[in-house]
Scaffold this motif. Structure first.
Motif, PDB file in Angstrom:
ATOM      1  N   LEU A 226     -12.444   2.820   3.198  1.00 51.08           N
ATOM      2  CA  LEU A 226     -12.565   2.177   2.100  1.00 51.08           C
ATOM      3  C   LEU A 226     -11.347   1.820   1.382  1.00 51.08           C
ATOM      4  CD1 LEU A 226     -15.559   4.611   0.701  1.00 51.08           C
ATOM      5  CD2 LEU A 226     -15.611   2.594   1.938  1.00 51.08           C
ATOM      6  N   LYS A 227     -11.419   0.531   0.865  1.00 53.01           N
ATOM      7  CA  LYS A 227     -10.283   0.247  -0.245  1.00 53.01           C
ATOM      8  C   LYS A 227     -10.412   1.100  -1.617  1.00 53.01           C
ATOM      9  CE  LYS A 227     -10.526  -4.719   1.438  1.00 53.01           C
ATOM     10  NZ  LYS A 227     -11.019  -5.959   0.798  1.00 53.01           N
ATOM     11  N   PHE A 228      -9.244   1.096  -2.153  1.00 54.58           N
ATOM     12  CA  PHE A 228      -9.234   1.967  -3.309  1.00 54.58           C
ATOM     13  C   PHE A 228      -8.636   1.145  -4.552  1.00 54.58           C
ATOM     14  CE2 PHE A 228      -7.051   4.936  -6.349  1.00 54.58           C
ATOM     15  CZ  PHE A 228      -8.075   5.404  -6.655  1.00 54.58           C
ATOM     16  N   ASN A 229      -9.451   0.846  -5.294  1.00 56.77           N
ATOM     17  CA  ASN A 229      -9.106  -0.217  -6.482  1.00 56.77           C
ATOM     18  C   ASN A 229      -8.818  -1.495  -5.856  1.00 56.77           C
ATOM     19  OD1 ASN A 229      -9.428   1.409  -8.861  1.00 56.77           O
ATOM     20  ND2 ASN A 229      -7.544   2.054  -8.916  1.00 56.77           N
ATOM     21  N   GLY A 230      -9.663  -2.012  -5.068  1.00 56.55           N
ATOM     22  CA  GLY A 230      -9.363  -3.128  -4.368  1.00 56.55           C
ATOM     23  C   GLY A 230      -8.258  -3.429  -3.501  1.00 56.55           C
ATOM     24  N   VAL A 231      -7.551  -2.317  -2.906  1.00 55.22           N
ATOM     25  CA  VAL A 231      -6.371  -2.356  -2.267  1.00 55.22           C
ATOM     26  C   VAL A 231      -6.746  -1.569  -0.604  1.00 55.22           C
ATOM     27  CG1 VAL A 231      -3.919  -2.004  -1.980  1.00 55.22           C
ATOM     28  CG2 VAL A 231      -4.666  -2.637  -4.200  1.00 55.22           C
ATOM     29  N   ALA A 232      -6.650  -2.202   0.144  1.00 57.88           N
ATOM     30  CA  ALA A 232      -6.639  -1.725   1.533  1.00 57.88           C
ATOM     31  C   ALA A 232      -5.509  -0.860   1.939  1.00 57.88           C
ATOM     32  CB  ALA A 232      -7.001  -2.739   2.603  1.00 57.88           C
ATOM     33  N   PHE A 233      -5.394   0.184   2.515  1.00 55.37           N
ATOM     34  CA  PHE A 233      -4.328   1.145   2.909  1.00 55.37           C
ATOM     35  C   PHE A 233      -3.638   0.121   3.967  1.00 55.37           C
ATOM     36  CE2 PHE A 233      -2.595   3.464   6.577  1.00 55.37           C
ATOM     37  CZ  PHE A 233      -1.564   4.104   5.845  1.00 55.37           C
ATOM     38  N   SER A 234      -2.306   0.421   3.712  1.00 55.91           N
ATOM     39  CA  SER A 234      -1.126  -0.030   4.722  1.00 55.91           C
ATOM     40  C   SER A 234      -0.011   0.551   4.288  1.00 55.91           C
ATOM     41  CB  SER A 234      -1.022  -1.583   4.720  1.00 55.91           C
ATOM     42  OG  SER A 234      -0.478  -2.070   3.740  1.00 55.91           O
ATOM     43  N   ALA A 235       1.130   0.670   5.260  1.00 55.65           N
ATOM     44  CA  ALA A 235       2.238   1.175   4.988  1.00 55.65           C
ATOM     45  C   ALA A 235       3.101   0.249   3.713  1.00 55.65           C
ATOM     46  CB  ALA A 235       2.937   1.381   6.193  1.00 55.65           C
ATOM     47  N   ASP A 236       3.000  -1.067   3.961  1.00 57.55           N
ATOM     48  CA  ASP A 236       3.574  -1.697   2.983  1.00 57.55           C
ATOM     49  C   ASP A 236       2.948  -1.521   1.681  1.00 57.55           C
ATOM     50  OD1 ASP A 236       5.302  -2.849   4.842  1.00 57.55           O
ATOM     51  OD2 ASP A 236       3.980  -4.784   5.123  1.00 57.55           O
ATOM     52  N   ALA A 237       1.637  -1.353   1.603  1.00 54.27           N
ATOM     53  CA  ALA A 237       0.948  -1.298   0.273  1.00 54.27           C
ATOM     54  C   ALA A 237       1.574   0.123  -0.325  1.00 54.27           C
ATOM     55  CB  ALA A 237      -0.574  -1.044   0.496  1.00 54.27           C
ATOM     56  N   VAL A 238       1.546   1.240   0.452  1.00 54.09           N
ATOM     57  CA  VAL A 238       2.058   2.366   0.062  1.00 54.09           C
ATOM     58  C   VAL A 238       3.471   2.063  -0.732  1.00 54.09           C
ATOM     59  CG1 VAL A 238       2.705   4.923   0.402  1.00 54.09           C
ATOM     60  CG2 VAL A 238       0.655   3.795   1.287  1.00 54.09           C
ATOM     61  N   THR A 239       4.613   1.698   0.188  1.00 51.67           N
ATOM     62  CA  THR A 239       5.998   1.578  -0.287  1.00 51.67           C
ATOM     63  C   THR A 239       6.045   0.695  -1.327  1.00 51.67           C
ATOM     64  OG1 THR A 239       6.338  -0.148   1.606  1.00 51.67           O
ATOM     65  CG2 THR A 239       6.810   2.210   2.173  1.00 51.67           C
ATOM     66  N   SER A 240       5.209  -0.238  -1.373  1.00 53.70           N
ATOM     67  CA  SER A 240       5.253  -1.343  -2.454  1.00 53.70           C
ATOM     68  C   SER A 240       4.850  -0.922  -3.899  1.00 53.70           C
ATOM     69  CB  SER A 240       4.721  -2.587  -2.093  1.00 53.70           C
ATOM     70  OG  SER A 240       3.372  -2.650  -2.131  1.00 53.70           O
ATOM     71  N   GLY A 241       4.148   0.379  -3.925  1.00 55.55           N
ATOM     72  CA  GLY A 241       3.266   0.842  -5.101  1.00 55.55           C
ATOM     73  C   GLY A 241       2.250   0.397  -5.639  1.00 55.55           C
ATOM     74  N   GLN A 242       1.406  -0.416  -4.502  1.00 56.79           N
ATOM     75  CA  GLN A 242       0.226  -0.835  -4.641  1.00 56.79           C
ATOM     76  C   GLN A 242      -1.048   0.139  -4.251  1.00 56.79           C
ATOM     77  OE1 GLN A 242       0.715  -4.594  -2.171  1.00 56.79           O
ATOM     78  NE2 GLN A 242      -0.042  -5.559  -3.986  1.00 56.79           N
TER      79      GLN A 242
END
Length: 291
Positions: A226-242
């Protein structure tokens, strides 16, 4: 008298020659003590044990297999049980390393625990494939896990009961979900508690209407991420703070690591292991995070 002088001269010449020889010997080959290896960096135990976080377990197991292959005769035993189990066991001296998704609480740190940070573990909210929604807001996820919302229709899905499948109270993954997703609220008592991430994954995949949470390294196509707050998990999403659902992973020792334990921890944190294995195993090197 002549003979006496000759003897004296001979003795004197001999003494001078001996002194020269000794002096030359010291200059040519000075005495230098041979350094002995530090006990902190040599194999001192043939068997060590690490236990705790099942989220971190796959990476530690991989490191153990490689370390044993490089050090014949050494055995590294890896088991799960949850982060708090690992922390309590290393504090008591039952094991050498306690793997944890969370920082050790003060009452355990005061027993001499030393933290060795090894990587970042992202976590994902998952659902059974029959669930029709793809995203949950933080508020919706918190209300589901606390038991305030019990039907998928209340968050835009089908009319179906929500079954929460989670982890036991000793789980670091659960503690992180409670902290990050639920702002410190406690998981509903109605949640089924599994003893490992693998069992939780199986439970969600086999139970209609189920929801749960896992370490990203365990994700399989048997469940829906599941996306969380509209953001799908990815390594880039984690490191960028999203994407905020993640934790720093820790391997604790009681006191400073020495001998075989230090060599193993040095190996898992070495560029050789980190560069080749961390990201492809579903984790993120700590060096890539914006602290």
């Amino acid at each position: 008298m002549f003979k006496t002088k000759s003897k004296i001269a001979l003795v004197g010449t001999t003494l001078v020659a001996l002194m020269v020889l000794v002096g030359c010997g010291q200059t040519a080959a000075p005495s230098t003590p041979t350094p002995t290896p530090s006990a902190a960096t040599t194999i001192d135990k043939k068997t060590i044990s690490a236990a705790g976080s099942t989220a971190l377990q796959p990476l530690v197991k991989l490191a153990a297999d490689e370390f044993m292959a490089k050090n014949a005769g050494v055995q590294v035993n890896i088991s799960g049980g949850g982060s708090m189990t690992g922390l309590n066991n290393v504090a008591s001296g039952a094991i050498e390393i306690g793997n944890s998704d969370v920082l050790a609480p003060d009452e355990l740190k005061s027993q001499g625990l030393v933290d060795h940070e090894v990587c970042v573990a992202p976590f994902i909210l998952i659902a059974n494939k029959d669930v029709t929604i793809d995203n949950l807001t933080k508020a919706q996820a918190a209300d589901i896990f606390t038991g305030k919302i019990t039907n998928w229709k209340d968050v835009g899905g089908q009319d179906e009961k929500i079954s929460i499948i989670g982890r036991a109270a000793s789980s670091g993954t659960r503690l992180n979900v409670e902290k990050i997703v639920m702002d410190g609220q406690k998981m509903s008592d109605a949640a089924a508690a599994q003893d490992s991430t693998g069992n939780l994954l199986t439970g969600v995949g086999q139970t209609p209407g189920a929801i749960g949470y896992i370490d990203a390294a365990y994700l399989k196509d048997t469940v829906k991420a599941l996306k969380f707050n509209g953001v799908a998990f990815s390594a880039d999403a984690v490191t960028s703070g999203q994407y905020p659902i993640y934790s720093y992973e820790h391997m604790y020792t009681k006191g400073e690591a020495t001998g075989t334990v230090k060599l193993f921890l040095d190996y898992i944190n070495s560029p050789e292991f980190q560069d080749q294995n961390v990201e492809k195993s579903g984790f993120i090197p700590s060096t890539k995070m914006k602290k």
